[in-house]
Design a protein around this motif. Structure first.
Motif, PDB file in Angstrom:
ATOM      1  N   PRO A  46       0.815  -1.227   0.000  1.00 19.13           N
ATOM      2  CA  PRO A  46       0.000   0.000   0.000  1.00 19.13           C
ATOM      3  C   PRO A  46       0.845   1.273   0.000  1.00 19.13           C
ATOM      4  O   PRO A  46       1.945   1.317   0.556  1.00 19.13           O
ATOM      5  N   LEU A  47       0.289   2.311  -0.625  1.00 20.91           N
ATOM      6  CA  LEU A  47       0.853   3.653  -0.542  1.00 20.91           C
ATOM      7  C   LEU A  47       0.414   4.296   0.765  1.00 20.91           C
ATOM      8  O   LEU A  47      -0.469   3.785   1.463  1.00 20.91           O
ATOM      9  N   GLU A  48       0.997   5.447   1.076  1.00 19.72           N
ATOM     10  CA  GLU A  48       0.672   6.129   2.328  1.00 19.72           C
ATOM     11  C   GLU A  48      -0.815   6.437   2.432  1.00 19.72           C
ATOM     12  O   GLU A  48      -1.419   6.307   3.503  1.00 19.72           O
ATOM     13  N   GLU A  49      -1.419   6.821   1.307  1.00 17.22           N
ATOM     14  CA  GLU A  49      -2.845   7.162   1.344  1.00 17.22           C
ATOM     15  C   GLU A  49      -3.745   5.927   1.355  1.00 17.22           C
ATOM     16  O   GLU A  49      -4.973   6.052   1.396  1.00 17.22           O
ATOM     17  N   GLN A  50      -3.140   4.743   1.342  1.00 16.63           N
ATOM     18  CA  GLN A  50      -3.903   3.502   1.455  1.00 16.63           C
ATOM     19  C   GLN A  50      -3.739   2.890   2.851  1.00 16.63           C
ATOM     20  O   GLN A  50      -3.745   1.675   3.012  1.00 16.63           O
ATOM     21  N   ALA A  51      -3.602   3.763   3.839  1.00 16.76           N
ATOM     22  CA  ALA A  51      -3.405   3.307   5.210  1.00 16.76           C
ATOM     23  C   ALA A  51      -4.569   2.445   5.670  1.00 16.76           C
ATOM     24  O   ALA A  51      -5.712   2.590   5.195  1.00 16.76           O
ATOM     25  N   PHE A  52      -4.316   1.553   6.597  1.00 12.69           N
ATOM     26  CA  PHE A  52      -5.333   0.623   7.085  1.00 12.69           C
ATOM     27  C   PHE A  52      -6.495   1.366   7.739  1.00 12.69           C
ATOM     28  O   PHE A  52      -6.288   2.256   8.567  1.00 12.69           O
ATOM     29  N   ASN A  53      -7.684   1.018   7.351  1.00 13.03           N
ATOM     30  CA  ASN A  53      -8.903   1.557   7.951  1.00 13.03           C
ATOM     31  C   ASN A  53      -9.799   0.368   8.297  1.00 13.03           C
ATOM     32  O   ASN A  53     -10.294  -0.313   7.394  1.00 13.03           O
ATOM     33  N   PRO A  54     -10.012   0.084   9.577  1.00 15.87           N
ATOM     34  CA  PRO A  54     -10.772  -1.115   9.951  1.00 15.87           C
ATOM     35  C   PRO A  54     -12.206  -1.121   9.444  1.00 15.87           C
ATOM     36  O   PRO A  54     -12.816  -2.186   9.307  1.00 15.87           O
ATOM     37  N   ARG A  55     -12.745   0.057   9.122  1.00 22.70           N
ATOM     38  CA  ARG A  55     -14.121   0.122   8.602  1.00 22.70           C
ATOM     39  C   ARG A  55     -14.204  -0.296   7.148  1.00 22.70           C
ATOM     40  O   ARG A  55     -15.251  -0.740   6.683  1.00 22.70           O
ATOM     41  N   ASP A  56     -13.095  -0.158   6.427  1.00 26.62           N
ATOM     42  CA  ASP A  56     -13.118  -0.420   4.991  1.00 26.62           C
ATOM     43  C   ASP A  56     -12.391  -1.696   4.579  1.00 26.62           C
ATOM     44  O   ASP A  56     -12.612  -2.213   3.479  1.00 26.62           O
TER      45      ASP A  56
ATOM     46  N   ARG B 279       4.747  -4.779   4.025  1.00 24.95           N
ATOM     47  CA  ARG B 279       3.646  -3.828   4.164  1.00 24.95           C
ATOM     48  C   ARG B 279       2.413  -4.377   3.444  1.00 24.95           C
ATOM     49  O   ARG B 279       2.508  -4.986   2.382  1.00 24.95           O
ATOM     50  N   GLY B 280       1.269  -4.145   4.070  1.00 24.24           N
ATOM     51  CA  GLY B 280       0.009  -4.624   3.494  1.00 24.24           C
ATOM     52  C   GLY B 280      -0.459  -5.956   4.036  1.00 24.24           C
ATOM     53  O   GLY B 280      -1.621  -6.318   3.834  1.00 24.24           O
ATOM     54  N   LEU B 281       0.405  -6.698   4.724  1.00 20.58           N
ATOM     55  CA  LEU B 281       0.013  -7.992   5.278  1.00 20.58           C
ATOM     56  C   LEU B 281      -0.643  -7.777   6.642  1.00 20.58           C
ATOM     57  O   LEU B 281      -0.025  -7.266   7.572  1.00 20.58           O
ATOM     58  N   THR B 282      -1.899  -8.160   6.763  1.00 12.75           N
ATOM     59  CA  THR B 282      -2.640  -7.957   7.997  1.00 12.75           C
ATOM     60  C   THR B 282      -2.169  -8.920   9.078  1.00 12.75           C
ATOM     61  O   THR B 282      -1.941 -10.095   8.823  1.00 12.75           O
ATOM     62  N   HIS B 283      -2.033  -8.387  10.309  1.00 12.45           N
ATOM     63  CA  HIS B 283      -1.504  -9.198  11.400  1.00 12.45           C
ATOM     64  C   HIS B 283      -1.941  -8.610  12.739  1.00 12.45           C
ATOM     65  O   HIS B 283      -2.355  -7.464  12.827  1.00 12.45           O
ATOM     66  N   ASP B 284      -1.854  -9.397  13.775  1.00 20.17           N
ATOM     67  CA  ASP B 284      -1.944  -8.898  15.132  1.00 20.17           C
ATOM     68  C   ASP B 284      -1.089  -9.784  16.021  1.00 20.17           C
ATOM     69  O   ASP B 284      -0.573 -10.813  15.594  1.00 20.17           O
ATOM     70  N   ALA B 285      -0.905  -9.348  17.269  1.00 16.86           N
ATOM     71  CA  ALA B 285      -0.040 -10.088  18.189  1.00 16.86           C
ATOM     72  C   ALA B 285      -0.528  -9.882  19.606  1.00 16.86           C
ATOM     73  O   ALA B 285      -1.028  -8.811  19.965  1.00 16.86           O
ATOM     74  N   VAL B 286      -0.385 -10.920  20.433  1.00 10.51           N
ATOM     75  CA  VAL B 286      -0.784 -10.857  21.826  1.00 10.51           C
ATOM     76  C   VAL B 286       0.288 -11.542  22.662  1.00 10.51           C
ATOM     77  O   VAL B 286       0.827 -12.588  22.272  1.00 10.51           O
ATOM     78  N   SER B 287       0.633 -10.933  23.783  1.00  8.60           N
ATOM     79  CA  SER B 287       1.635 -11.547  24.651  1.00  8.60           C
ATOM     80  C   SER B 287       1.064 -12.803  25.295  1.00  8.60           C
ATOM     81  O   SER B 287      -0.153 -12.940  25.472  1.00  8.60           O
ATOM     82  N   THR B 288       1.937 -13.716  25.649  1.00  7.46           N
ATOM     83  CA  THR B 288       1.509 -14.972  26.282  1.00  7.46           C
ATOM     84  C   THR B 288       1.498 -14.777  27.798  1.00  7.46           C
ATOM     85  O   THR B 288       0.975 -13.792  28.288  1.00  7.46           O
ATOM     86  N   ASP B 289       2.076 -15.701  28.528  1.00  6.02           N
ATOM     87  CA  ASP B 289       2.098 -15.580  29.983  1.00  6.02           C
ATOM     88  C   ASP B 289       3.323 -14.828  30.488  1.00  6.02           C
ATOM     89  O   ASP B 289       3.636 -14.855  31.671  1.00  6.02           O
ATOM     90  N   GLN B 290       4.034 -14.145  29.551  1.00  3.38           N
ATOM     91  CA  GLN B 290       5.227 -13.392  29.922  1.00  3.38           C
ATOM     92  C   GLN B 290       5.130 -11.973  29.366  1.00  3.38           C
ATOM     93  O   GLN B 290       4.519 -11.742  28.332  1.00  3.38           O
ATOM     94  N   THR B 291       5.771 -11.037  30.058  1.00  3.23           N
ATOM     95  CA  THR B 291       5.909  -9.685  29.508  1.00  3.23           C
ATOM     96  C   THR B 291       6.766  -9.755  28.257  1.00  3.23           C
ATOM     97  O   THR B 291       7.818 -10.396  28.240  1.00  3.23           O
ATOM     98  N   SER B 292       6.306  -9.104  27.199  1.00  2.00           N
ATOM     99  CA  SER B 292       6.992  -9.157  25.903  1.00  2.00           C
ATOM    100  C   SER B 292       7.648  -7.819  25.594  1.00  2.00           C
ATOM    101  O   SER B 292       7.046  -6.758  25.775  1.00  2.00           O
ATOM    102  N   LEU B 293       8.886  -7.886  25.120  1.00  2.13           N
ATOM    103  CA  LEU B 293       9.596  -6.704  24.629  1.00  2.13           C
ATOM    104  C   LEU B 293      10.131  -7.016  23.245  1.00  2.13           C
ATOM    105  O   LEU B 293      10.890  -7.975  23.074  1.00  2.13           O
ATOM    106  N   HIS B 294       9.702  -6.214  22.253  1.00  2.00           N
ATOM    107  CA  HIS B 294      10.249  -6.430  20.911  1.00  2.00           C
ATOM    108  C   HIS B 294      10.526  -5.098  20.216  1.00  2.00           C
ATOM    109  O   HIS B 294       9.969  -4.063  20.557  1.00  2.00           O
TER     110      HIS B 294
END
Length: 396
Positions: free
Chosen positions: A167-177, A199-214
């Motif tokens: 995506p280009l800058e003006e194609q920023a992620f919009n959860p509604r669209d 860029r453009g690959l949808t993802h998310d992340a959640v920490s497990t049972d430990q504090t995460s630093l990345h």
């Protein structure tokens, strides 16, 4: 010693990365070496930065996927961060984000410069510290490629579709669209592991049972669209045909665009005669001129200049990004050589070229090793100048 790009992605080679992963698909590297990235960052660095550096918003941000947190919740009206409030929100499950920490920590600055040399692109860091069983952001895609280096703790990543490829800058992620699509991969990053996400690959992340630093390292690449826009701008500087205004009334209903179509076709034909090198040269000059000096320990280096002698061991600072240009003689001006580096241009007589090129590209040498036509006195003068400019340093 800073970490290189090759080290950051090992055992994958740079060639394999660019052939099979870059701008194509995500890449997960698991190592089983918990301290692999510990030289770059630690949770104590975050504690020190938040509590002692007097940071402000947006250098520090605090987020939580299922809760709205505003700057007023962790910063004073002046914009400066309240360290106590930041840590309280962290204790309640919020993620602490530190943007551009490479401007505060020399070890991160050098790592970014290592990558900038490889990619010819601006590189920045976002640091994420997430408490156990917490999530900072819901699923989204980024507008730039990222290398994610897991420093401490563990985090589960989920990969979905690519709704917008590169995506280009003006194609920023919009959860509604933008639908996140189906889950296509999931994995847990442990300390010392890495993932590359284009860029453009949808993802998310959640920490497990430990504090995460990345560390999320963002690659701000120029695109071919940027090249084409700049090519048109350069053509317009010399061709008034590109600078003419659009036809009066073009926005009105019933506007006859026949003439405009013909004009557009003529301009496209002229664009086909544009050449790439002037545009790349413009981008090169801009990139090199905006790489600020990374000269940690420069005060000590200058103080050691009085000890410079034939047996002194010196070396180019790592990750110098520079360009040498030969300037031919003109009129009564003799030939010279110009070194562009760290936002400055150093111009020297042409006979200094070989010694100059050697000094800014060789990691370890003495006066006797330097090639070219300069005598020892000339080489000494050159080295003193380069040490003062933060380009060469005492290696021993």
């Amino acid at each position: 010693m800073s970490m290189s790009f090759d080290q950051a992605i090992a055992p994958v080679t740079a060639q394999d990365f660019f052939d099979h992963s870059f701008e194509k698909k995500h890449l997960v590297i698991r190592r089983g070496q918990a301290d692999y990235y510990s030289s770059l960052l630690s949770s104590s660095d975050i504690d020190w930065a938040v509590s002692t550096l007097g940071l402000s918003v947006p250098e520090v941000n605090v987020v939580q996927a299922d809760r709205e947190i505003t700057a007023a919740d962790f910063a004073y009206g002046s914009g400066f961060v309240d360290p106590v409030a930041v840590n309280q929100l962290f204790a309640e499950g919020a993620t602490v984000i530190m943007s551009n920490l490479q401007e505060r920590l020399p070890k991160l600055a050098m790592f970014c410069r290592e990558l900038e040399k490889v990619f010819s692109a601006r590189v920045q860091t976002n640091i994420y510290m997430t408490p156990a069983h917490s999530q900072g952001f819901k699923a989204h895609y980024d507008g730039h490629d990222v290398l994610v280096l897991q420093v401490e703790g563990t985090k589960e990543w989920r990969i979905y579709d690519t709704p917008v490829h590169l995506p280009l800058e003006e194609q920023a992620f919009n959860p509604r669209d933008v639908p996140i699509g189906e889950l296509t991969d999931s994995f847990v990053l442990e300390p010392g592991d890495m993932v590359y996400v284009p860029r453009g690959l949808t993802h998310d992340a959640v920490s497990t049972d430990q504090t995460s630093l990345h560390i999320t390292t963002g690659l701000m690449m120029r695109s071919w669209a940027d090249v084409m826009v700049e090519a048109v701008r350069m053509l317009a500087l010399n061709d008034a045909d590109f600078r003419e205004g659009l036809p009066p009334g073009y926005a009105n209903d019933g506007f006859d665009s026949t003439g405009a179509e013909a004009k557009f076709a003529r301009l496209l034909d002229k664009l086909s005669g544009a050449t790439l090198e002037p545009v790349l040269n413009e981008f090169r000059e801009d990139f090199i001129a905006t790489r600020l000096p990374r000269a940690h320990g420069q005060m000590d280096q200058v103080a050691r200049l009085d000890s410079l002698g034939p047996n002194s061991v010196l070396g180019a600072r790592r990750t110098l990004i520079f360009r040498l240009a030969d300037i031919p003689a003109k009129g009564d001006q003799p030939a010279s050589v110009a070194l562009s580096c760290q936002g400055a241009v150093i111009t020297l007589p042409a006979q200094a070229r070989d010694a100059l090129a050697f000094a800014v590209s060789t990691p370890r040498f003495t006066l006797a090793d330097m090639p070219g036509d300069l005598d020892d006195a000339g080489k000494t003068v050159l080295l003193r100048r380069l040490v003062r400019e933060g380009l060469v340093m005492f290696a021993g």
